[in-house]
Scaffold this motif. Structure first.
Motif, PDB file in Angstrom:
ATOM      1  N   ARG A  37       0.836  -1.211   0.000  1.00  0.00           N
ATOM      2  CA  ARG A  37       0.000   0.000   0.000  1.00  0.00           C
ATOM      3  C   ARG A  37       0.867   1.256   0.000  1.00  0.00           C
ATOM      4  O   ARG A  37       0.591   2.207  -0.730  1.00  0.00           O
ATOM      5  CB  ARG A  37      -0.921   0.002   1.214  1.00  0.00           C
ATOM      6  CG  ARG A  37      -2.064  -0.963   1.092  1.00  0.00           C
ATOM      7  CD  ARG A  37      -2.979  -0.862   2.289  1.00  0.00           C
ATOM      8  NE  ARG A  37      -4.104  -1.789   2.136  1.00  0.00           N
ATOM      9  CZ  ARG A  37      -4.590  -2.514   3.116  1.00  0.00           C
ATOM     10  NH1 ARG A  37      -4.097  -2.430   4.349  1.00  0.00           N
ATOM     11  NH2 ARG A  37      -5.604  -3.326   2.903  1.00  0.00           N
ATOM     12  N   CYS A  40       2.548   1.717  -3.399  1.00  0.00           N
ATOM     13  CA  CYS A  40       1.577   2.140  -4.416  1.00  0.00           C
ATOM     14  C   CYS A  40       1.425   3.654  -4.386  1.00  0.00           C
ATOM     15  O   CYS A  40       1.313   4.298  -5.430  1.00  0.00           O
ATOM     16  CB  CYS A  40       0.222   1.471  -4.182  1.00  0.00           C
ATOM     17  SG  CYS A  40       0.149  -0.252  -4.662  1.00  0.00           S
ATOM     18  N   TYR A  50      -1.249   3.852  -7.182  1.00  0.00           N
ATOM     19  CA  TYR A  50      -1.498   2.705  -8.058  1.00  0.00           C
ATOM     20  C   TYR A  50      -2.479   1.774  -7.371  1.00  0.00           C
ATOM     21  O   TYR A  50      -2.465   1.622  -6.148  1.00  0.00           O
ATOM     22  CB  TYR A  50      -0.209   1.898  -8.299  1.00  0.00           C
ATOM     23  CG  TYR A  50       0.742   2.502  -9.291  1.00  0.00           C
ATOM     24  CD1 TYR A  50       0.442   2.517 -10.642  1.00  0.00           C
ATOM     25  CD2 TYR A  50       1.961   3.015  -8.872  1.00  0.00           C
ATOM     26  CE1 TYR A  50       1.340   3.055 -11.562  1.00  0.00           C
ATOM     27  CE2 TYR A  50       2.862   3.553  -9.783  1.00  0.00           C
ATOM     28  CZ  TYR A  50       2.538   3.571 -11.120  1.00  0.00           C
ATOM     29  OH  TYR A  50       3.418   4.088 -12.023  1.00  0.00           O
ATOM     30  N   MET A  52      -3.360  -1.917  -6.352  1.00  0.00           N
ATOM     31  CA  MET A  52      -2.403  -2.975  -5.998  1.00  0.00           C
ATOM     32  C   MET A  52      -2.198  -3.968  -7.138  1.00  0.00           C
ATOM     33  O   MET A  52      -1.073  -4.408  -7.378  1.00  0.00           O
ATOM     34  CB  MET A  52      -2.842  -3.691  -4.713  1.00  0.00           C
ATOM     35  CG  MET A  52      -2.609  -2.852  -3.479  1.00  0.00           C
ATOM     36  SD  MET A  52      -2.843  -3.739  -1.938  1.00  0.00           S
ATOM     37  CE  MET A  52      -4.608  -3.644  -1.763  1.00  0.00           C
ATOM     38  N   TYR A  55       0.045  -2.315  -9.686  1.00  0.00           N
ATOM     39  CA  TYR A  55       1.411  -2.225  -9.171  1.00  0.00           C
ATOM     40  C   TYR A  55       2.134  -3.565  -9.342  1.00  0.00           C
ATOM     41  O   TYR A  55       3.259  -3.612  -9.841  1.00  0.00           O
ATOM     42  CB  TYR A  55       1.370  -1.813  -7.698  1.00  0.00           C
ATOM     43  CG  TYR A  55       2.727  -1.562  -7.092  1.00  0.00           C
ATOM     44  CD1 TYR A  55       3.399  -0.361  -7.294  1.00  0.00           C
ATOM     45  CD2 TYR A  55       3.344  -2.524  -6.296  1.00  0.00           C
ATOM     46  CE1 TYR A  55       4.647  -0.125  -6.725  1.00  0.00           C
ATOM     47  CE2 TYR A  55       4.591  -2.298  -5.735  1.00  0.00           C
ATOM     48  CZ  TYR A  55       5.237  -1.095  -5.948  1.00  0.00           C
ATOM     49  OH  TYR A  55       6.471  -0.875  -5.396  1.00  0.00           O
TER      50      TYR A  55
END
Length: 123
Positions: A37, A40, A50, A52, A55
């Protein structure tokens, strides 16, 4: 006639299958999830973080590019023992200090981190 949720989901799966998409489940611990997290968001300062999934997909693509480049570099070299072009998959001389398989394969592995003992530091 209105479609049910199950019918819509079935159509979605059919579209995904047609485009070659595959669902992939990933188990992470709470520390890894927090790192994901955080990364991201850190990779997109001043913008929406992003997703997840996105990413992870980008990391896969990035790693593939790096690995492809590494293979190109290695293809210009030969094993010090058998003389085969690198990278070699198997060699009857594996274990010999001059054989690429003995230690050279470390050039291809992911960074060696101890995930079970890795601790996040506070930023």
């Amino acid at each position: 006639m209105k479609k049910t949720a199950a019918e819509r989901k079935a159509e979605q799966r059919k579209r995904q299958k047609a485009t070659g998409e595959t669902k992939f489940e990933l188990m992470v611990n709470s520390q890894e999830l927090e790192m994901l997290r955080q990364n991201c968001a850190l990779r997109r300062p001043g913008r929406e973080p992003y997703d997840m999934n996105e990413y992870i997909q980008l990391l896969i693509i990035k790693d593939n590019r790096e690995l492809t480049n590494k293979f190109k570099q290695l293809s210009n070299e030969c094993c010090g023992k058998c003389g085969e072009s690198l990278p070699v998959d198997k060699c009857c001389l594996s274990g010999d200090s001059a054989c690429w398989l003995t230690k050279g394969w470390h050039d291809l592995k992911l960074d060696n981190i101890n995930v079970t003992c890795h601790k996040m530091t506070d930023s």
